[in-house]
Design an enzyme around this catalytic site. Structure first.
Site, PDB file in Angstrom:
ATOM      1  N   ARG A  51      47.841  36.418  62.289  1.00 38.73           N
ATOM      2  CA  ARG A  51      46.774  35.456  62.468  1.00 38.73           C
ATOM      3  C   ARG A  51      45.560  35.703  61.590  1.00 38.73           C
ATOM      4  NH1 ARG A  51      49.458  35.265  66.591  1.00 38.73           N
ATOM      5  NH2 ARG A  51      49.359  37.486  66.363  1.00 38.73           N
ATOM      6  N   THR A  52      45.039  36.919  61.632  1.00 38.46           N
ATOM      7  CA  THR A  52      43.746  37.128  60.980  1.00 38.46           C
ATOM      8  C   THR A  52      43.859  36.881  59.474  1.00 38.46           C
ATOM      9  OG1 THR A  52      43.205  38.700  62.695  1.00 38.46           O
ATOM     10  CG2 THR A  52      41.812  38.735  60.760  1.00 38.46           C
ATOM     11  N   LYS A  80      48.442  55.611  46.401  1.00 36.94           N
ATOM     12  CA  LYS A  80      48.299  56.667  45.376  1.00 36.94           C
ATOM     13  C   LYS A  80      47.124  57.581  45.699  1.00 36.94           C
ATOM     14  CE  LYS A  80      49.703  53.528  41.658  1.00 36.94           C
ATOM     15  NZ  LYS A  80      49.127  52.796  40.509  1.00 36.94           N
ATOM     16  N   ARG A 101      41.000  44.683  56.578  1.00 39.43           N
ATOM     17  CA  ARG A 101      41.474  45.295  57.829  1.00 39.43           C
ATOM     18  C   ARG A 101      41.957  46.692  57.496  1.00 39.43           C
ATOM     19  NH1 ARG A 101      45.376  42.752  62.326  1.00 39.43           N
ATOM     20  NH2 ARG A 101      43.376  41.782  62.790  1.00 39.43           N
ATOM     21  N   HIS A 129      36.198  44.032  65.859  1.00 43.78           N
ATOM     22  CA  HIS A 129      36.936  42.930  65.246  1.00 43.78           C
ATOM     23  C   HIS A 129      36.060  41.683  65.336  1.00 43.78           C
ATOM     24  CE1 HIS A 129      40.035  40.390  63.868  1.00 43.78           C
ATOM     25  NE2 HIS A 129      41.042  40.767  64.618  1.00 43.78           N
TER      26      HIS A 129
HETATM   27  C1  NCD Z   1      44.068  41.625  67.630  1.00 48.16           C
HETATM   28  C2  NCD Z   1      43.787  42.819  66.742  1.00 48.16           C
HETATM   29  O1  NCD Z   1      44.291  42.895  65.612  1.00 48.16           O
HETATM   30  O2  NCD Z   1      43.009  43.647  67.179  1.00 48.16           O
HETATM   31  N1  NCD Z   1      44.815  40.654  66.966  1.00 48.16           N
HETATM   32  C3  NCD Z   1      44.165  39.685  66.271  1.00 48.16           C
HETATM   33  O3  NCD Z   1      43.541  39.937  65.260  1.00 48.16           O
HETATM   34  N2  NCD Z   1      44.163  38.460  66.783  1.00 48.16           N
HETATM   35  C4  NCD Z   1      44.644  42.000  68.937  1.00 48.16           C
HETATM   36  C5  NCD Z   1      45.885  42.840  68.951  1.00 48.16           C
HETATM   37  O4  NCD Z   1      46.421  43.231  67.930  1.00 48.16           O
HETATM   38  O5  NCD Z   1      46.324  43.116  70.073  1.00 48.16           O
END
Ligand code: NCD
Length: 306
Positions: A51-52, A80, A101, A129
């Site tokens: 999703r993200t 590396k 991320r 997040h």
């Molecule tokens: C969440 C995350 O990555 O923290 N997912 C997301 O980005 N929607 C929640 C999860 O992974 O449980």
């Protein structure tokens, strides 16, 4: 250079403005379809995501911009041994904005200190997040009409769940908020969140292991996945993973206008039978996430040009 590392980097007024932009995007998508023409977003994902990452990419495409990036640490120079600081300096030569991320807490912060373009934290370890929180806030706004006087229950892995930590931080700035923390003993909210956020803002909260008991009080129920990747041993994960499974019988005493949320991915925490209940908002949350990421990209690029 303004970046988004923690949700409180944005004031409540800025969040209101972004919600306004997101609602305008929903109503007039064409107006925004060329706003980022010629701009590039770099998605640097050192940890898995559906999703993200795709939401950021869709957001940039819908603004008329382009996307470069990688979706696995082992396909980047991190494999590396390159430092996050050097990666950030390098990507600043190619793109206009970064979404990162990383499994290590603080990595996007380090990137923001070394990049010459805005950096967005797209999830750092078990820490924060903030863009999921923007999705959550737009969802709460659209379902509840605002943020004040809500009782919000967080259920599941409150220890490692970074979306929970960020949303608690965001909600603690509104008035009349009550927080109900529902988790197994081992997965309670970290004490720094209780001390620095809940207690520091005088937010009344209770901690419980029993979801059904508190269900009738809740205006919002935020379910979460047990974060397997952050456990030290598989045995503990297996013991705790199905601690809470929300199904229709458990909703028997819930409010009629309860807003059921989940950042997704769902493993087992919400039975699929709940998906057809009008109170289920978790797929709306996904769509809202794209609109808020559009509003965020617009805002940060605009500020970077000043
Ligand atoms: C969440 C995350 O990555 O923290 N997912 C997301 O980005 N929607 C929640 C999860 O992974 O449980």
């Amino acid at each position: 250079m303004k970046s988004l590392i923690d949700i409180i980097d944005l004031t409540p007024q800025e969040i209101d403005q972004m919600i306004e932009t997101a609602c305008d995007i929903i109503d007039n998508p064409k107006k925004y379809s060329e706003k980022c023409k010629g701009k590039k977003l770099a998605t640097l994902f050192f940890e898995p995501s559906t999703r993200t990452r795709l939401s950021f990419e869709a957001a940039m495409y819908e603004l008329g911009g382009n996307v470069i990036g990688f979706s696995e640490a082992n396909s980047s120079s991190a494999a590396k041994g390159e430092s996050v600081a050097d990666t950030a300096k390098t990507i600043s030569c190619y793109a206009d904005i970064i979404a990162m991320r990383h499994p290590k807490e603080g990595a996007p912060f380090v990137a923001s200190k070394n990049a010459s373009i805005p950096v967005i934290n797209a999830g750092d370890g078990g820490h924060n997040h903030p863009t999921q929180t923007l999705a959550d806030l737009l969802t709460i706004y659209r379902e509840k009409g605002g943020f004040n006087n809500l009782t919000i229950g967080f259920c599941g892995d409150l220890k490692f769940g970074r979306t929970v930590h960020s949303l608690i931080n965001a909600m603690a700035r509104y008035s009349g908020i009550k927080v109900v923390l529902i988790s197994p003993e081992e997965l309670k909210v970290p004490s720094y969140v209780k001390k620095n956020v809940l207690k520091a803002n005088d937010i009344p909260y209770i901690q419980t292991t029993n979801l059904e008991e508190v269900m009738p009080q809740l205006d919002v129920l935020y379910m979460t996945r047990v974060q397997r990747e952050r456990f030290f041993n598989e045995e503990d994960y297996l013991r705790l993973k199905d601690s809470y499974i929300l199904d229709l019988p458990k909703l028997a005493n819930a409010k009629e206008d309860l807003c059921i949320m989940h950042p997704l991915p769902r493993v087992n925490e919400i039975s699929v039978a709940v998906d057809d209940d009008p109170r289920a908002c978790y797929f709306k949350q996904v769509l809202n996430g794209k609109y808020m990421r559009m509003a965020l990209i617009l805002k940060l690029l605009e500020e970077a040009e000043k």
